[in-house]
Structures are given as structure tokens and as C-alpha cells.
Design an enzyme around this catalytic site. Structure first.
Site, PDB file in Angstrom:
ATOM      1  N   LYS A 201       0.833  -1.212   0.000  1.00  0.00           N
ATOM      2  CA  LYS A 201       0.000   0.000   0.000  1.00  0.00           C
ATOM      3  C   LYS A 201       0.868   1.263   0.000  1.00  0.00           C
ATOM      4  O   LYS A 201       0.634   2.197  -0.768  1.00  0.00           O
ATOM      5  CB  LYS A 201      -0.924  -0.017   1.227  1.00  0.00           C
ATOM      6  CG  LYS A 201      -1.599   1.278   1.517  1.00  0.00           C
ATOM      7  CD  LYS A 201      -2.534   1.707   0.383  1.00  0.00           C
ATOM      8  CE  LYS A 201      -2.800   3.186   0.414  1.00  0.00           C
ATOM      9  NZ  LYS A 201      -4.140   3.548   0.686  1.00  0.00           N
ATOM     10  N   CYS A 255      -2.917  11.045   1.576  1.00  0.00           N
ATOM     11  CA  CYS A 255      -2.305   9.773   1.190  1.00  0.00           C
ATOM     12  C   CYS A 255      -0.949  10.001   0.534  1.00  0.00           C
ATOM     13  O   CYS A 255       0.085   9.684   1.101  1.00  0.00           O
ATOM     14  CB  CYS A 255      -3.222   9.041   0.234  1.00  0.00           C
ATOM     15  SG  CYS A 255      -4.930   9.088   0.771  1.00  0.00           S
TER      16      CYS A 255
HETATM   17  N1  SAJ Z   1      -1.353  15.302  -8.613  1.00  0.00           N
HETATM   18  C1  SAJ Z   1      -0.435  16.005  -9.400  1.00  0.00           C
HETATM   19  N2  SAJ Z   1      -0.133  15.517 -10.633  1.00  0.00           N
HETATM   20  C2  SAJ Z   1      -0.684  14.368 -11.127  1.00  0.00           C
HETATM   21  C3  SAJ Z   1      -1.596  13.654 -10.319  1.00  0.00           C
HETATM   22  C4  SAJ Z   1      -1.911  14.153  -9.057  1.00  0.00           C
HETATM   23  O1  SAJ Z   1       0.093  17.039  -8.999  1.00  0.00           O
HETATM   24  O2  SAJ Z   1      -0.358  14.002 -12.276  1.00  0.00           O
HETATM   25  C5  SAJ Z   1      -1.708  15.799  -7.270  1.00  0.00           C
HETATM   26  C6  SAJ Z   1      -3.200  16.068  -7.063  1.00  0.00           C
HETATM   27  O3  SAJ Z   1      -3.573  17.341  -7.545  1.00  0.00           O
HETATM   28  C7  SAJ Z   1      -3.346  15.931  -5.564  1.00  0.00           C
HETATM   29  C8  SAJ Z   1      -2.303  14.852  -5.215  1.00  0.00           C
HETATM   30  O4  SAJ Z   1      -1.425  14.792  -6.319  1.00  0.00           O
HETATM   31  O5  SAJ Z   1      -2.996  17.124  -4.897  1.00  0.00           O
HETATM   32  C9  SAJ Z   1      -2.859  13.466  -4.946  1.00  0.00           C
HETATM   33  O6  SAJ Z   1      -3.992  13.203  -5.763  1.00  0.00           O
HETATM   34  P1  SAJ Z   1      -4.239  11.826  -6.506  1.00  0.00           P
HETATM   35  O7  SAJ Z   1      -5.491  12.009  -7.278  1.00  0.00           O
HETATM   36  O8  SAJ Z   1      -3.055  11.391  -7.266  1.00  0.00           O
HETATM   37  O9  SAJ Z   1      -4.396  10.751  -5.337  1.00  0.00           O
HETATM   38  P2  SAJ Z   1      -5.211  10.722  -3.943  1.00  0.00           P
HETATM   39  O10 SAJ Z   1      -4.284  11.188  -2.861  1.00  0.00           O
HETATM   40  O11 SAJ Z   1      -6.526  11.399  -4.060  1.00  0.00           O
HETATM   41  O12 SAJ Z   1      -5.470   9.139  -3.787  1.00  0.00           O
HETATM   42  C10 SAJ Z   1      -4.357   8.263  -3.724  1.00  0.00           C
HETATM   43  C11 SAJ Z   1      -4.571   7.109  -4.711  1.00  0.00           C
HETATM   44  N3  SAJ Z   1      -3.319   6.347  -4.857  1.00  0.00           N
HETATM   45  C12 SAJ Z   1      -2.788   6.054  -6.065  1.00  0.00           C
HETATM   46  O13 SAJ Z   1      -3.253   6.438  -7.095  1.00  0.00           O
HETATM   47  C13 SAJ Z   1      -1.567   5.204  -6.061  1.00  0.00           C
HETATM   48  C14 SAJ Z   1      -5.711   6.206  -4.233  1.00  0.00           C
HETATM   49  O14 SAJ Z   1      -5.811   5.065  -5.071  1.00  0.00           O
HETATM   50  C15 SAJ Z   1      -5.439   5.755  -2.780  1.00  0.00           C
HETATM   51  O15 SAJ Z   1      -6.503   4.954  -2.301  1.00  0.00           O
HETATM   52  C16 SAJ Z   1      -5.366   7.002  -1.932  1.00  0.00           C
HETATM   53  O16 SAJ Z   1      -4.252   7.779  -2.388  1.00  0.00           O
HETATM   54  C17 SAJ Z   1      -5.188   6.586  -0.471  1.00  0.00           C
HETATM   55  O17 SAJ Z   1      -6.175   6.685   0.282  1.00  0.00           O
HETATM   56  O18 SAJ Z   1      -4.121   6.095  -0.097  1.00  0.00           O
END
Ligand code: SAJ
Length: 406
Positions: A201, A255
Site C-alpha cells: 500500500k 495519502c
Molecule cells: N497530482 C499532481 N499531478 C498528477 C496527479 C496528481 O500534482 O499528475 C496531485 C493532485 O492534484 C493531488 C495529489 O497529487 O494534490 C494526490 O492526488 P491523486 O489524485 O493522485 O491521489 P489521492 O491522494 O486522491 O489518492 C491516492 C490514490 N493512490 C494512487 O493512485 C496510487 C488512491 O488510489 C489511494 O486509495 C489514496 O491515495 C489513499 O487513500 O491512499
């Protein structure tokens, strides 16, 4: 009956999903206000499809309470923050929940921890709590780690469709818990041991954090030498084995901006790349702040109060502000003894920061420079309203002329 402990972003949808798939569920949370809201027939956060799922679950007789239940399966989904100094996981909520479960659970119960924890956390903190209560693990109490994987914004769909990991000491118990999750989960469910599930995870979120940091670093390099990072990523991603993520104003949420620190905290001399990646992501709000100053200088603007940040949540179309880049930026601004930036987010109805607006038009008429911190659908649909503004678009969603990027 399953007792889901912790009715937050993960526990609530999980409880509802199980209830609507034939499992008898009682949801427990120590937050009386939250339980009262649920019992009044209202959900506690916004998420696509959640209200409908909630109504369906209510019809099945799901209950919400502050009391822990005497039952045979517990699912613990409480927050696991990190200690800001040591960077290690702070398992206090998990430990407290397990302690409370131990007071009421019968012999033979299975305790499933869904909260994200670093590898070894269950060995170090959870097993001792169970043993201190006079139970033998594997005989009186069965222990399982089933980390959640759902992404805010698409939780209901992902609960149904994502593959899952079940870590258990005993294969038979792993299979039993797998059958429980299979009541609703259409993805593949892998059974493994607890430490592997813990590490998997954290690794998943670390993979994403490191790759976002790579995109952010590329943005900085391209800014330095006047190259278009978005075009460069777009073309690079046409290579069959390249898939670069998108740069942005920072990484928020509970996360990806948190979990990788667990590895840095636990393996400081080994997790070098991960630590550096986290620092790069954490530095992005300051990078945006510098961009604002550069743009103001270029445009001859001197009044910070004519600058507006669009978006307060940690990402688009959710109402979750935890670790949000905008909040980080505002904090940094205050550390530099300045404030005045205006802020607006359609998902945040309460006043949470200074100079916050609750109406898009009023916000826009109060500012000359708009910084798109979050790419909510609302701003995409109202882009024409920004035509006479100076724009710093941190997500490359705006095709108006003269737009600035990070
Ligand atoms: N972000 C970027 N660039 C990107 C993608 C995201 O800057 O290309 C930023 C987003 O704007 C945000 C942050 O990253 O601020 C995180 O957002 P996210 O959509 O990537 O992920 P989370 O934190 O909402 O959810 C993640 C997910 N993990 C993965 O994709 C590996 C989700 O599947 C998990 O269940 C969740 O963390 C968790 O609860 O651990």
C-alpha cells in the site's frame, strides 16, 4: 455482523457498500456530531454517488453509533497521520481503536485494519495491544490488513472495481475476509501476508508521489530555460514505455503527500530518492508563490489583495482540504509576514481562511490576477469569465491568450 470503526472518507463508503451487498453492518465513530449527522440521514462529505449509496444502505437497516459492538468481524478505518518531525507513521488512532475493540470483542473475532500503515506497524503496535488484553493472536483474535485503495472523486466506482490486497497471518482467515470483500468487490483480491500488504500500500502511493515529483522537477527545469513542459510531456508520453504524470501547484490529500514519508522515517539512510521527491512536491506551493511575485513584477502590479487563488481543496471536484497546496501556500505567505491573497472554492461553503469568497463572480470582480490552484469543473466551464484577467494556470487547462504557467 461487521462493525466498521471510523466513518470517514474510507470507512463510511466501505460500510455503505457492504450494507448494500447483503452484509449486516454497524458503523462506529467516536465523533458524536458525525454520528448524529449520519443518523439524521445526511452524509458528511461530498463524493460522486455517495448520497445514493447512503440512501440504499439506510433501507437495509445499517446503524451508526458511538458504541463498539460485540461481533465477529471489525474493520478499522481510522486516520494514520505522520509525525511531522520523525516522519514516521503515527499509529495512535489505530492503537486506540484496537484497544476499544479488545474491550468488547468475543474470542474468535477477526480484526481487519484498513488504515494505511508502514511495514511492521502491525507487528510493533497492534499485536502487543491484543496480547496485553490476554488474547492469543491466531487463536482468540485473527489479524488482517486490508489496505484501502480508492481514490477520492471516484470512490464508489473504485470500491466496486479496484483489485484489493488482503494480508493475513492465516490463509484460512485471509480467504474468509476475501469472501467478505468479494460481496461487493468485482476486482481481483490477492491474499498475502500482513507485512507485504502493509508495504504494498505504501509503495503504491510512493510510486505516484515520486512520479509527480519528476513532473514537478521537469516543470522547474522547463521554466528556467523557457521550454513548454506540457508539450514536452505530451510528446514524451507518445513513447510506448513513457508515462509521465502532470506537474501541479503541489501534492495534497491524506495519502500521497503523507504515506511516502513513512518509508523516509523508517529507512532514513535508504529512502533517499523518496525523501527528495517528497521535498520537491512540498516545495511546489512556494514555487507558485514565487511565480506570483514574478508575474506581478512583470505586469507592474503591486497590490497583493488584487491576486486571487482559485481552489482550496487538495484536488479537483472534491471537498477535502487536507494538506491542500493552497493552504500550504497561504501558510507560507503568512510566514513571510504578508497576507492579502483572496481565495475562493465552490466546494468550501464555510469560512476557513482569511479573505475567502463564496461566489465566483464576486471573487473575480475583486481580483486582477487569478491563480488556478485546483481544476474544478466549475472553472473549466466558466473560463470565458477570466478573459480580462491575468492568469497563472497551474494545471494547463486554460486556452486563453497570454496565460502564465508554473
Ligand atoms: N497530482 C499532481 N499531478 C498528477 C496527479 C496528481 O500534482 O499528475 C496531485 C493532485 O492534484 C493531488 C495529489 O497529487 O494534490 C494526490 O492526488 P491523486 O489524485 O493522485 O491521489 P489521492 O491522494 O486522491 O489518492 C491516492 C490514490 N493512490 C494512487 O493512485 C496510487 C488512491 O488510489 C489511494 O486509495 C489514496 O491515495 C489513499 O487513500 O491512499
Amino acid at each position: 455482523m461487521v462493525n466498521v470503526i471510523g466513518l470517514g472518507y474510507i470507512g463510511l463508503p466501505t460500510a455503505l457498500m457492504m450494507a448494500t451487498h447483503g452484509v449486516e453492518v454497524v458503523g462506529t465513530d467516536y465523533n458524536r456530531e458525525l454520528v448524529a449527522t449520519l443518523n439524521a440521514g445526511k452524509t458528511t462529505f461530498k463524493e460522486d454517488g455517495l448520497d445514493e449509496l447512503f440512501l440504499n444502505a439506510l433501507r437495509t437497516g445499517i446503524r451508526f453509533t458511538t458504541e463498539y459492538q460485540n461481533t465477529d468481524v471489525y474493520i478499522i478505518s481510522v486516520p494514520t497521520p505522520y509525525d511531522k518531525f520523525s516522519k514516521k507513521v503515527d499509529a495512535c488512532y489505530v492503537i486506540a481503536a484496537v484497544k476499544d475493540v479488545m474491550k468488547v470483542c468475543p474470542k474468535g473475532a477477526t480484526v481487519v485494519v484498513e488504515s494505511t500503515v508502514s511495514p511492521g506497524t502491525i507487528d510493533r503496535y497492534v499485536r502487543p495491544v491484543i496480547e496485553e488484553n490476554g488474547f492469543t493472536i491466531g487463536k482468540d483474535i485473527h489479524l488482517v490488513h486490508a489496505p484501502e485503495r480508492i481514490i477520492p472523486g471516484n470512490m464508489v466506482y473504485e470500491l466496486l472495481h479496484n483489485n484489493r490486497t488482503i494480508g493475513a497471518d492465516e490463509r484460512e482467515i485471509g480467504e474468509k475476509v476475501k469472501a467478505l470483500y468479494a460481496s461487493f468487490c468485482q476486482g481481483e483480491i490477492v491474499v498475502t501476508d500482513i507485512k507485504t500488504a502493509e508495504m504494498t500500500k505504501v509503495v503504491e502511493n510512493t510510486f505516484r508521489a515520486v512520479n509527480i515529483a519528476f513532473a514537478n522537477e521537469l516543470a522547474k527545469i522547463c521554466r528556467h530555460d523557457d521550454m513548454d513542459v506540457y508539450e514536452i510531456i505530451r510528446i514524451s508520453n507518445m513513447h510506448p514505455r513513457v508515462n509521465i504524470l502532470q506537474p501541479g501547484p503541489g501534492v495534497g490529500g491524506h495519502c500521497i503527500s503523507v504515506d511516502p514519508w513513512f518509508l523516509v522515517g523508517d529507512y532514513p539512510s535508504l529512502a533517499k530518492l523518496i525523501g527528495e521527491a517528497m521535498n520537491i512536491n512540498d516545495g511546489m506551493p512556494d514555487f507558485v508563490l514565487n511565480r506570483i511575485h514574478e508575474i506581478m513584477k512583470e505586469k507592474g502590479m503591486t497590490d497583493v489583495s488584487r491576486v486571487g487563488l482559485y481552489g482550496l481543496t487538495y484536488k479537483e471536484n472534491v471537498d477535502d482540504m487536507r494538506e491542500s497546496p493552497t493552504l500550504q501556500l497561504l501558510e507560507s505567505q503568512e510566514r513571510h509576514l504578508a497576507d492579502g491573497l483572496k481565495v475562493y472554492d465552490p466546494f468550501i461553503k464555510k469560512d476557513v481562511v482569511k479573505n475567502q469568497y463564496h461566489d465566483l463572480d464576486e471573487f473575480l470582480s475583486a481580483v486582477d490576477l487569478v491563480v488556478i490552484m485546483v481544476k474544478h469543473n466549475e472553472i473549466r466551464e466558466n473560463m470565458a469569465k477570466l478573459a480580462d484577467k491575468v492568469i497563472l494556470d497551474c494545471h494547463n487547462i486554460c486556452n486563453l491568450p497570454g496565460v502564465y504557467h508554473i
